[in-house]
Design a protein around this motif. Structure first.
Motif, PDB file in Angstrom:
ATOM      1  N   LEU A   1       0.908  -1.266  -0.132  1.00  0.00           N
ATOM      2  CA  LEU A   1       0.052   0.131   0.136  1.00  0.00           C
ATOM      3  C   LEU A   1       0.860   1.211  -0.085  1.00  0.00           C
ATOM      4  N   ILE A   2       1.970   1.323   0.628  1.00  0.00           N
ATOM      5  CA  ILE A   2       2.825   2.478   0.852  1.00  0.00           C
ATOM      6  C   ILE A   2       3.443   2.490  -0.643  1.00  0.00           C
ATOM      7  N   ASP A   3       4.113   1.405  -1.274  1.00  0.00           N
ATOM      8  CA  ASP A   3       4.373   1.709  -2.712  1.00  0.00           C
ATOM      9  C   ASP A   3       3.440   2.028  -3.624  1.00  0.00           C
ATOM     10  N   TYR A   4       2.000   1.513  -3.581  1.00  0.00           N
ATOM     11  CA  TYR A   4       1.081   2.001  -4.230  1.00  0.00           C
ATOM     12  C   TYR A   4       0.874   3.633  -4.094  1.00  0.00           C
ATOM     13  N   ALA A   5       0.852   4.126  -2.929  1.00  0.00           N
ATOM     14  CA  ALA A   5       0.800   5.475  -2.492  1.00  0.00           C
ATOM     15  C   ALA A   5       1.553   6.293  -3.229  1.00  0.00           C
ATOM     16  N   LEU A   6       3.028   5.830  -3.068  1.00  0.00           N
ATOM     17  CA  LEU A   6       4.039   6.561  -3.792  1.00  0.00           C
ATOM     18  C   LEU A   6       4.048   6.540  -5.164  1.00  0.00           C
ATOM     19  N   ALA A   7       3.625   5.493  -5.876  1.00  0.00           N
ATOM     20  CA  ALA A   7       3.568   5.301  -7.211  1.00  0.00           C
ATOM     21  C   ALA A   7       2.574   6.159  -7.694  1.00  0.00           C
ATOM     22  N   THR A   8       1.369   6.395  -7.136  1.00  0.00           N
ATOM     23  CA  THR A   8       0.290   7.170  -7.693  1.00  0.00           C
ATOM     24  C   THR A   8       0.145   8.587  -6.933  1.00  0.00           C
ATOM     25  N   ARG A   9       1.175   8.919  -6.284  1.00  0.00           N
ATOM     26  CA  ARG A   9       1.179  10.355  -5.677  1.00  0.00           C
ATOM     27  C   ARG A   9      -0.092  10.403  -4.755  1.00  0.00           C
ATOM     28  N   ASN A  10      -0.583   9.500  -3.987  1.00  0.00           N
ATOM     29  CA  ASN A  10      -1.600   9.710  -3.483  1.00  0.00           C
ATOM     30  C   ASN A  10      -1.326   9.854  -1.938  1.00  0.00           C
TER      31      ASN A  10
END
Length: 126
Positions: free
Chosen positions: A77-86
């Motif tokens: 989830l942290i990787d996803y948030a960083l990748a999508t700039r969320n």
């Protein structure tokens, strides 16, 4: 209390018995002697030995797998948030982590009487 025959993993060696940390074992008996520091007798097939261990030295395999799955999910989830700039998701995940670390630090350190009184007075004042 763990059940007889349950598969466990050795996670610590508190009494320095040269336990094979990280290895699997099976609970073969309870140690019911009140004068003894050990809670279980486990059989470690890889070492071909039985060990007396306290409850804090072993952990249920299912619990360890669940904790690892939660850790991997959180990292994803942290990787996803960083990748999508969320930024909102990232801040929420990181604030939960900081709260958990603060709780663990409070539990880990023994509190002096002065610190305890200061903490009580602070909460009473709020």
């Amino acid at each position: 209390m763990l059940q007889l025959g349950e598969k466990v993993v050795i996670v610590a060696d508190r009494f320095e018995q040269q336990l094979p940390i990280g290895e699997y074992g099976y609970i073969i008996a309870y140690d019911r002697n009140a004068d003894n520091a050990f809670d279980y007798v486990i059989r470690v097939p890889k070492a071909n030995r039985n060990f007396f261990v306290p409850a804090s030295d072993i952990e249920c395999e299912d619990l360890l797998i669940q904790q690892e799955a939660e850790r991997v999910e959180r990292e994803a989830l942290i990787d996803y948030a960083l990748a999508t700039r969320n930024e909102e998701l990232f801040r929420r995940l990181m604030s939960n982590n900081e709260e958990l670390e603060a709780e663990q630090e409070e539990d880990a350190e023994p509190m002096t009487a002065e610190d305890f009184i200061r903490k009580v007075n602070l909460r009473a004042w709020i």
